[in-house]
Write an enzyme that holds these catalytic residues in place. Structure first.
Site, PDB file in Angstrom:
ATOM      1  N   GLY B  55       0.716  -1.194  -0.179  1.00 39.44           N
ATOM      2  CA  GLY B  55      -0.094  -0.206  -0.125  1.00 39.44           C
ATOM      3  C   GLY B  55       0.748   1.200  -0.019  1.00 39.44           C
ATOM      4  O   GLY B  55       1.923   1.325   0.321  1.00 39.44           O
ATOM      5  N   SER B  56       0.257   2.409  -0.474  1.00 41.93           N
ATOM      6  CA  SER B  56       0.858   3.691  -0.251  1.00 41.93           C
ATOM      7  C   SER B  56       0.814   4.185   1.202  1.00 41.93           C
ATOM      8  O   SER B  56       0.100   3.769   1.889  1.00 41.93           O
ATOM      9  CB  SER B  56       0.178   4.642  -1.162  1.00 41.93           C
ATOM     10  OG  SER B  56       0.566   4.504  -2.306  1.00 41.93           O
ATOM     11  N   GLY B  57       1.621   5.184   1.477  1.00 44.17           N
ATOM     12  CA  GLY B  57       1.590   5.986   2.682  1.00 44.17           C
ATOM     13  C   GLY B  57       2.887   5.507   3.468  1.00 44.17           C
ATOM     14  O   GLY B  57       2.758   6.124   4.749  1.00 44.17           O
ATOM     15  N   HIS B  58       3.998   4.754   3.065  1.00 44.25           N
ATOM     16  CA  HIS B  58       5.060   4.503   3.680  1.00 44.25           C
ATOM     17  C   HIS B  58       6.230   4.976   3.263  1.00 44.25           C
ATOM     18  O   HIS B  58       7.292   4.340   3.407  1.00 44.25           O
ATOM     19  CB  HIS B  58       5.038   3.119   3.952  1.00 44.25           C
ATOM     20  CG  HIS B  58       3.828   2.157   4.439  1.00 44.25           C
ATOM     21  ND1 HIS B  58       3.363   2.373   5.677  1.00 44.25           N
ATOM     22  CD2 HIS B  58       3.053   1.341   3.877  1.00 44.25           C
ATOM     23  CE1 HIS B  58       2.311   1.775   5.923  1.00 44.25           C
ATOM     24  NE2 HIS B  58       1.985   1.150   4.737  1.00 44.25           N
ATOM     25  N   ASP B 111      -1.582  -8.854   0.531  1.00 40.93           N
ATOM     26  CA  ASP B 111      -0.316  -8.764  -0.186  1.00 40.93           C
ATOM     27  C   ASP B 111       0.086 -10.244  -0.568  1.00 40.93           C
ATOM     28  O   ASP B 111       0.375 -10.523  -1.481  1.00 40.93           O
ATOM     29  CB  ASP B 111       0.973  -8.014   0.423  1.00 40.93           C
ATOM     30  CG  ASP B 111       0.707  -6.604   0.429  1.00 40.93           C
ATOM     31  OD1 ASP B 111       0.202  -5.934  -0.491  1.00 40.93           O
ATOM     32  OD2 ASP B 111       1.120  -6.196   1.635  1.00 40.93           O
ATOM     33  N   HIS B 220       0.400   0.313  10.431  1.00 40.93           N
ATOM     34  CA  HIS B 220      -1.123   0.706  10.094  1.00 40.93           C
ATOM     35  C   HIS B 220      -1.806   0.947  11.266  1.00 40.93           C
ATOM     36  O   HIS B 220      -3.337   0.966  11.174  1.00 40.93           O
ATOM     37  CB  HIS B 220      -1.778  -0.278   9.146  1.00 40.93           C
ATOM     38  CG  HIS B 220      -0.910  -0.743   8.059  1.00 40.93           C
ATOM     39  ND1 HIS B 220      -0.026  -1.861   8.348  1.00 40.93           N
ATOM     40  CD2 HIS B 220      -0.565  -0.139   6.812  1.00 40.93           C
ATOM     41  CE1 HIS B 220       0.621  -2.069   6.976  1.00 40.93           C
ATOM     42  NE2 HIS B 220       0.217  -0.957   6.095  1.00 40.93           N
TER      43      HIS B 220
END
Lengths: 334, 334
Positions: B55-58, B111, B220
């Site tokens: 996912g994005s955001g890391h 994932d 998360h």
């Protein structure tokens, strides 16, 4: 105040201790004084030495820009507080290699006073000193009063370019001229979304509404030029780029370097959203981007927000900007 | 929600657009799909390809670790959401250079499912695929259940070491063995002080008191192992290092790499305070630090907090860790 610290009064010293423990191959203290840091490698006889300094709380500014192709020494103050003239003098003596010292720092009252006294002390010992005050923050004084403006993220361009000039063994006069030319061609504008908290004060540097932003806020919370409701990043960046471009002014056909700088807690994702819009706006204006820096280069502890800086390049500045440099905080190899 | 963004639903796509505009010499999309990014330079025939994703955001995870001496391609999901198997398959086809593909990613349910399906699609087209799941977060499952643990900042060590092995033209079996060995010797523990806000959700991922911290919090917002009043950083780091060291366990005489990783809004100053204490604790335990990484390497948007990772080195891992690498987000030249 939610911070991973020990006693607030130990914050600046312990931070430097951590940095010197982590990077002993790059940085060393002078006389075990945590206010005085210099390059750990041997100095080159005949090279102009560049000294900088200022308060803590802005990493990588200031000490992160001490290294090969950058500055040679830094005096580190407490958080948002100028270091002493005596400490600056110690650094100057340690880095002087027979070719003089350039004081390169941001225009803030305390630093001007202390670097001035350090210069007097240096000159009494036969060290030639020049100075260039970085003053890129266009929000801090109107056009025509550029000599009243504060220094912010544009410091990075000044260190990079002047540091490369010194590494090329140019004279003190030449390094000084080039540093001043870099400053003259740099403009920065910031936007803040939240304040930060100075550890020893324990409270926010300013207050701002939950749905507000302030354009032009200084890196210590100095008042900006426009407070408004928070807008989409494309609108914020449009305002910022337009003000920056008209200030120098930057014109169609110009080549620039751009720095999109996070102030502390703004995620890298948001910096790239800002870059995305800035790229398209500059392209529309016929201004070409030669090199870009996107990340945290000059911060205010955990402040949320960012700044955008442009440096107008000619062949001389471009060659120096493109030269390699290395510090634990800022490395450029291509 | 105070963010410099446009429409929340455009956040992940626009972030990738900004990154590709900024770094076209390093990263390119596959088929103009912003979920699919690969190295922009030509692939080397016979080199094992490393694919990652999540996912994005890391940032810099995951796409920041695509480059020379690192991974070759990445599939980018929406914020905190797995990308699709079809997109992973597109990336695998684009990076495959005749020597097979290693799927190297963090252990998260979505994932695992999607990389598994992508592997099926790859194998139908004759692409050999292996996988290594990074699972360094010791807080996410007890000892003895290492195969249930999530992957966090230890991803960085896995990319660095496996990427160097692939760049050395080792076989798929060898690169896979080395990646797994890296994972087996890595342990991470984090501490969170504040939550973050997913743009499309618009609210905090979890709640935590104004004077509280949580050790073991996932990236998360997955629950940790100990919530308490916020303590001085020396006490926090002592707890963390002790738990990390006893988990592998790391022992006197071991050589390690250490990663002190900021989760988003924690200032670099505080990361160096954490390093300062970690350095002294490891020294006391007779564990020597061969290499250190201190900064933001795996984030959770604007979450405050940090993680500490250790990688136990032998000569093989050390040589690969020390090899040069380059991406716009992670460069190592010495």
């Amino acid at each position: 105040m939610k911070k991973l610290i020990n006693r607030p009064e130990d914050f600046a010293r312990e931070t430097v201790e951590g940095i010197v423990l982590a990077h002993p191959e790059s940085l060393r203290m002078v006389n075990n004084n945590h206010h005085c840091l210099v390059r750990a490698d041997e100095k080159r006889a005949g090279k102009v030495a560049i000294a900088t300094g200022g308060g803590s709380g802005h990493l990588p500014v200031f000490l992160g820009y001490v290294g090969f192709g950058l500055a040679d020494g830094v005096t580190v103050g407490n958080v948002f507080a100028s270091p002493s003239a005596e400490a600056m003098h110690e650094v100057d003596k340690a880095i002087h290699a027979g070719a003089g010292v350039l004081h390169l720092y941001g225009r803030y009252g305390g630093d001007i006073m202390n670097f001035g006294m350090a210069r007097d002390l240096d000159e009494m010992e036969g060290i030639e000193v020049t100075e260039v005050l970085v003053s890129d923050d266009l929000a801090s004084a109107p056009r025509g009063k550029e000599d009243k403006r504060r220094g912010v993220a544009g410091l990075v361009f000044a260190y990079k370019v002047a540091g490369a000039a010194a590494e090329n063994m140019l004279s003190l006069a030449e390094v000084t001229r080039i540093a001043q030319k870099t400053v003259d061609n740099t403009r920065t504008l910031g936007v803040a979304l939240t304040p930060c908290i100075v550890p020893e004060a324990g409270k926010a540097t300013f207050s701002i509404g939950e749905d507000e932003m302030e354009i032009g806020m200084g890196i210590h919370g100095e008042p900006g030029i426009e407070r408004s409701k928070l807008k989409p990043v494309d609108a914020v960046v449009t305002t910022m780029i337009n003000r920056i471009v008209e200030d120098l002014p930057y014109q169609a056909g110009d080549r620039v370097a751009i720095l999109v700088n996070g102030l502390g807690s703004t995620p890298k994702e948001e910096l790239y959203l800002a870059y995305r819009k800035a790229h398209s706006l500059l392209q529309d204006k016929g201004i070409s981007i030669h090199r870009k820096y996107i990340g945290e280069y000059a911060t205010s502890l955990e402040m949320a927000g960012m700044s955008i800086s442009l440096l107008k390049l000619d062949d001389e500045l471009q060659n120096l900007l493109d030269a390699p440099c290395y510090s634990p905080f800022f490395a450029q190899f291509r």
